[in-house]
Design a protein around this motif. Sequence first.
Motif, PDB file in Angstrom:
ATOM      1  N   LEU A  23       0.822  -1.201   0.000  1.00 46.34           N
ATOM      2  CA  LEU A  23       0.000   0.000   0.000  1.00 46.34           C
ATOM      3  C   LEU A  23       0.859   1.256   0.000  1.00 46.34           C
ATOM      4  N   ALA A  24       1.903   1.260   0.830  1.00 47.69           N
ATOM      5  CA  ALA A  24       2.770   2.436   0.921  1.00 47.69           C
ATOM      6  C   ALA A  24       3.490   2.707  -0.391  1.00 47.69           C
ATOM      7  N   ALA A  25       3.787   1.658  -1.148  1.00 49.68           N
ATOM      8  CA  ALA A  25       4.477   1.830  -2.425  1.00 49.68           C
ATOM      9  C   ALA A  25       3.530   2.204  -3.544  1.00 49.68           C
ATOM     10  N   ALA A  26       2.318   1.641  -3.545  1.00 58.83           N
ATOM     11  CA  ALA A  26       1.405   1.822  -4.675  1.00 58.83           C
ATOM     12  C   ALA A  26       0.527   3.050  -4.555  1.00 58.83           C
ATOM     13  N   LEU A  27       0.053   3.368  -3.351  1.00 57.00           N
ATOM     14  CA  LEU A  27      -0.924   4.440  -3.217  1.00 57.00           C
ATOM     15  C   LEU A  27      -0.410   5.807  -3.672  1.00 57.00           C
ATOM     16  N   PRO A  28       0.838   6.191  -3.378  1.00 57.02           N
ATOM     17  CA  PRO A  28       1.285   7.496  -3.889  1.00 57.02           C
ATOM     18  C   PRO A  28       1.212   7.594  -5.407  1.00 57.02           C
ATOM     19  N   ARG A  29       1.545   6.514  -6.106  1.00 58.15           N
ATOM     20  CA  ARG A  29       1.469   6.504  -7.574  1.00 58.15           C
ATOM     21  C   ARG A  29       0.015   6.630  -8.031  1.00 58.15           C
ATOM     22  N   MET A  30      -0.861   5.877  -7.381  1.00 59.21           N
ATOM     23  CA  MET A  30      -2.259   5.876  -7.798  1.00 59.21           C
ATOM     24  C   MET A  30      -2.936   7.207  -7.500  1.00 59.21           C
ATOM     25  N   THR A  31      -2.690   7.758  -6.321  1.00 61.96           N
ATOM     26  CA  THR A  31      -3.331   9.030  -5.989  1.00 61.96           C
ATOM     27  C   THR A  31      -2.823  10.149  -6.891  1.00 61.96           C
ATOM     28  N   ALA A  32      -1.549  10.117  -7.255  1.00 59.84           N
ATOM     29  CA  ALA A  32      -1.008  11.127  -8.171  1.00 59.84           C
ATOM     30  C   ALA A  32      -1.641  11.002  -9.556  1.00 59.84           C
ATOM     31  N   ALA A  33      -1.905   9.766  -9.983  1.00 55.81           N
ATOM     32  CA  ALA A  33      -2.502   9.536 -11.304  1.00 55.81           C
ATOM     33  C   ALA A  33      -4.010   9.733 -11.290  1.00 55.81           C
TER      34      ALA A  33
END
Length: 578
Positions: free
Chosen positions: A146-156
């Motif tokens: 979650l910590a690795a994926a969520l920043p990418r997803m929220t930015a996109a």
Amino acid sequence: MSGVTCRSGWEVGRVRDRVAIVTGGGGGIGAEVSVELARRGAIVVVLDSGDGLRGEPLGERSAERTVRRIEAAGGRAVAAPISVTDADAVRGLVAETVARFGSLDVVVNAAGIVRFPRIGDAAAEVAADDWAALLGVHLGGYLTLLAAALPRMTAAGYGRIVGVTSGVGLARTSVDGPAYGSAKRAVAALTWQLGPVLPAGVAVNALSPIAATRMVTEGLVAAGADPRGLDLSAMPQPEHMAPAAARLASEEFGWCRGRVLFSAGSELSLIAPPRLVEAVATGGAGAAAALGALARPVLAPAHAQQRSTGGSNPRSAPLAAVPPGSAGPSGSAEPGVRACLVVGDDRALADQLAAALAPWGYTTAAAPVGVTGTDDAATGFAAAEQGLGRAAATTAAGLGAVVVIHGADATSPGGESGGDWRAILASHAGTAATILGHAAWSRAAARHVAATGRALRVVHVVPALSPGGRSAAQAVTQLARSVNDTPIIPTASNPGLLEFAVSAESPHPADRVGLVELVASLVAAPDTAALAGAELVVRPGWLGLRAHPAPAVTASLAGAELGPWTDDVLRDALAPFG
């Protein structure tokens, strides 16, 4: 490859050209989900370390095997032979995936291990390293992802994350694997708290599947089944779980966030989180002292029926301001003078509890928690066993109870998350350590009862002022439920081991009075035995009982695809929750 289209013409579960990471994708449910997503047009990164079912390193090329299946069917996939517990590798994989394919749109976290007790009663025999390993994979690995994926997803502005929990962490318990059930409850609790605060376009949900996997087979063998005679063909198969996972991962399902769905292939159920069914005021003169009188007519029936029994005739007479012990649920405390070991670092609360237990005829002794983190699990478990043994040996009155007050919120104010998903993830940094601390004393108590044949009550108090604390409190409640379902010398005259759990969710000193009186009643009053394993909570000005997680509605699929009609069922079921 294209999305799947049903006879009526609408497209089901669009994931075409989306980029997905599936953990545990080398076998079982994870492999079938990987194949299904690829069949629907996704590019799939199959993450699997190639370890065995217990997490033992085998070096199998399981991720590559799934990739070959996908490519043979015309799909696109790459293998990632890493472990979800390797934080650096997971972060690197996420970055590499985005750099190579341009995005990360879907994550399905199906990675998991299982370790059943080797001998004897589960509550007494789950090893410290088994507890640490299970929490490390199921909760720690999920948090890392979650910590690795969520920043990418929220930015996109787009993302779908599907966690995997289990029925034995929700509506059911596992007498063979209390550690597994506790870890899976923590995953569900995290999902319920995280989903509603994510930005638009990003959805986190969890799937609770049941299928004939290697994990189920090993569980049956551990319970004594002959592996040569096992026939699981009547159970749903791993491939039957894939459509539900693909639906949760689809573009259309972004409206649903922070929910847990159970799948049995032909059925799909919405699992309701713990919900309040009874509340009792703790403010005002004499209210705290009268708590014991409410156990029999109010709290115990609500726990047994998992619903409020109010709304009709009054269930209790007017409550008088009476001292605890003199007007307990059955008019008296447990017979004889006994001792209670209070475990924790909050000395003021321990002193309050000692004063509250004195009228019940209990003396108290104190001990530190003894567990500082997941890296120190073996030392902490040993310290708990030694500490309980010393208390029992030096207490002339006989040890009758253990109260464990432990959690990150107890020593450092976690505070509310303020609706920020980053804060929610950060608050879970100490959740596994809190669960381990309570598990250590739970196992020590189980061993004590098994060795001595003497009854013992254990009351777990989990400070739950932050999201991570609340997840820990739910996991510890699931632990208590599993232990209570494990027979450790229960007889008509000796109840054996009873465990209780209280989620302390008020920061106000005044509410410690209600908390202390509740714990004292759980320790000393005979009628509170009916509350073993209940989801008890203390909030500002009141305490209450929540129902266990349970199916709120079930859709019978009868071979139909998941789609608009199942979404409509779920929306209708969720309407009362807002």
